[in-house]
Scaffold this motif. Sequence first.
Motif, short mmCIF file in Angstrom:
data_model
loop_
_atom_site.label_atom_id
_atom_site.label_comp_id
_atom_site.label_asym_id
_atom_site.label_seq_id
_atom_site.Cartn_x
_atom_site.Cartn_y
_atom_site.Cartn_z
N PRO A 105 -75.92 83.31 103.87
CA PRO A 105 -74.83 82.41 103.45
C PRO A 105 -73.76 83.16 102.65
O PRO A 105 -74.07 83.79 101.64
CB PRO A 105 -75.54 81.37 102.55
CG PRO A 105 -76.98 81.46 102.92
CD PRO A 105 -77.22 82.89 103.31
N PRO A 106 -72.52 83.12 103.09
CA PRO A 106 -71.46 83.85 102.37
C PRO A 106 -71.15 83.23 101.02
O PRO A 106 -71.22 82.01 100.85
CB PRO A 106 -70.26 83.73 103.32
CG PRO A 106 -70.52 82.51 104.12
CD PRO A 106 -72.01 82.42 104.28
N GLY A 107 -70.86 84.08 100.05
CA GLY A 107 -70.48 83.61 98.73
C GLY A 107 -71.62 83.01 97.94
O GLY A 107 -71.39 82.36 96.92
N ILE A 121 -76.05 89.48 87.67
CA ILE A 121 -75.87 89.28 89.10
C ILE A 121 -75.25 87.91 89.38
O ILE A 121 -74.36 87.76 90.23
CB ILE A 121 -77.23 89.44 89.83
CG1 ILE A 121 -77.67 90.90 89.78
CG2 ILE A 121 -77.14 88.95 91.27
CD1 ILE A 121 -79.12 91.12 90.19
N THR A 122 -75.70 86.89 88.62
CA THR A 122 -75.14 85.55 88.77
C THR A 122 -73.66 85.54 88.40
O THR A 122 -72.84 84.90 89.07
CB THR A 122 -75.91 84.55 87.90
OG1 THR A 122 -77.29 84.55 88.30
CG2 THR A 122 -75.35 83.14 88.05
N HIS A 135 -68.18 84.53 89.29
CA HIS A 135 -66.85 84.87 88.82
C HIS A 135 -66.04 85.65 89.85
O HIS A 135 -64.81 85.61 89.84
CB HIS A 135 -66.93 85.68 87.53
CG HIS A 135 -67.60 84.94 86.42
ND1 HIS A 135 -68.13 85.56 85.31
CD2 HIS A 135 -67.82 83.61 86.23
CE1 HIS A 135 -68.65 84.65 84.50
NE2 HIS A 135 -68.48 83.47 85.04
N GLU A 136 -66.73 86.39 90.72
CA GLU A 136 -66.02 87.23 91.69
C GLU A 136 -66.29 86.83 93.13
O GLU A 136 -65.71 87.40 94.05
CB GLU A 136 -66.39 88.70 91.47
CG GLU A 136 -66.05 89.21 90.07
CD GLU A 136 -66.32 90.69 89.91
OE1 GLU A 136 -66.48 91.38 90.94
OE2 GLU A 136 -66.35 91.17 88.77
N GLY A 137 -67.17 85.86 93.34
CA GLY A 137 -67.43 85.38 94.69
C GLY A 137 -68.19 86.33 95.58
O GLY A 137 -68.15 86.18 96.81
N ARG A 138 -68.89 87.27 94.99
CA ARG A 138 -69.61 88.25 95.82
C ARG A 138 -70.85 87.62 96.45
O ARG A 138 -71.57 86.86 95.80
CB ARG A 138 -70.01 89.46 94.99
CG ARG A 138 -68.81 90.20 94.42
CD ARG A 138 -69.25 91.47 93.73
NE ARG A 138 -68.16 92.04 92.96
CZ ARG A 138 -67.73 93.29 93.08
NH1 ARG A 138 -68.30 94.10 93.94
NH2 ARG A 138 -66.74 93.73 92.32
N THR A 139 -71.08 87.95 97.70
CA THR A 139 -72.30 87.56 98.38
C THR A 139 -73.41 88.50 97.94
O THR A 139 -73.25 89.72 98.03
CB THR A 139 -72.13 87.63 99.91
OG1 THR A 139 -71.10 86.71 100.31
CG2 THR A 139 -73.43 87.27 100.62
N VAL A 140 -74.52 87.95 97.46
CA VAL A 140 -75.62 88.77 96.94
C VAL A 140 -76.89 88.46 97.72
O VAL A 140 -77.23 87.29 97.93
CB VAL A 140 -75.87 88.51 95.44
CG1 VAL A 140 -77.06 89.33 94.94
CG2 VAL A 140 -74.61 88.82 94.62
N CYS A 182 -86.23 81.01 92.22
CA CYS A 182 -85.80 79.61 92.18
C CYS A 182 -84.66 79.40 91.19
O CYS A 182 -83.73 78.63 91.45
CB CYS A 182 -86.98 78.72 91.82
SG CYS A 182 -88.23 78.57 93.10
N ARG A 183 -84.72 80.08 90.05
CA ARG A 183 -83.69 79.91 89.02
C ARG A 183 -82.35 80.51 89.43
O ARG A 183 -81.29 79.94 89.15
CB ARG A 183 -84.13 80.57 87.72
CG ARG A 183 -84.90 79.67 86.78
CD ARG A 183 -84.96 80.30 85.40
NE ARG A 183 -85.60 79.41 84.43
CZ ARG A 183 -85.61 79.63 83.13
NH1 ARG A 183 -85.02 80.71 82.64
NH2 ARG A 183 -86.20 78.79 82.30
N TYR A 184 -82.38 81.65 90.07
CA TYR A 184 -81.15 82.42 90.25
C TYR A 184 -80.58 82.41 91.66
O TYR A 184 -79.44 82.83 91.85
CB TYR A 184 -81.38 83.87 89.80
CG TYR A 184 -81.47 84.00 88.30
CD1 TYR A 184 -80.32 84.11 87.52
CD2 TYR A 184 -82.70 83.97 87.65
CE1 TYR A 184 -80.40 84.21 86.14
CE2 TYR A 184 -82.79 84.06 86.27
CZ TYR A 184 -81.63 84.18 85.53
OH TYR A 184 -81.70 84.27 84.15
#
Length: 277
Positions: A31-33, A186-187, A192-197, A208-210
Amino acid sequence: MSTTDPDLRASGLHLAYDNRLVVEDLDVVIPPGRVTAIVGANACGKSTLLRALARLLAPRRGAVQLDGRALHSIPTRELAQRLGILPQTPVAPEGLTVIDLVNRGRSPHQTWWRQWSKADEQAVRGALAATGMTGLADRAVDELSGGQRQRAWIAMAVAQGTPVLLLDEPTTYLDLAHQIDVLDLITDLNRHEGRTVVMVLHDLNQACRYADHVIAMKSGRIVAEGVPSDVITARTVEEIFDLRCQVTTDPVSGTPLIIPMSRHHGASAIRAVAETA
């Protein structure tokens, strides 16, 4: 960084080491973003899949595509401008300083006719600030604590300016406080920058949290994927880890919280804990 959402996906993927097939006929769309966590037991193919998504492992069959193009067809420099990878326990040359390490993140953006620029300088300064490493810029990487060292490597990946970040067990060997520190960072990069991680994690509660999206793997295949509340169930945990558990709600984050059962802590004890949560 590109303003378009990256499209990273794999289809019909077969991955192997020598003659040992690890992943067979796997399809996945990242999923992007969003933040995606890949979870599963040891040797289930998590890191192998991540290596294929990073073009560090060539598929035996099938393909990985970024924005509709097969990864192997994208020139290395161009791919490094779109996709960053942080492998497990990276090692810096002895004596390399944090600023020198982070500067290396700008290499894909430089050519013989375009050397160090103001944009590079701004990217490095921004990466150091975002990761809280500005005050440690002149320190040698091998002199840092585990958490600081991991932040330095993430700063390099941030400076690289890629819309996609692939992280292989970014919290390995860190104490709990530093694990949370790195996952919060990482979050921040995502929000803030919209990076796909995409990151491989061992801790299901942290996943589950992140993570916005969880991919649960077993024996080289995807057992379930989706939002954490749909994927991380008692049935799924038992299937992928062979572990009985109770799943309740994390009182802090509202996400699924896994409480394992064991020979010494059975269903009645676990139920009592869940009722007080």
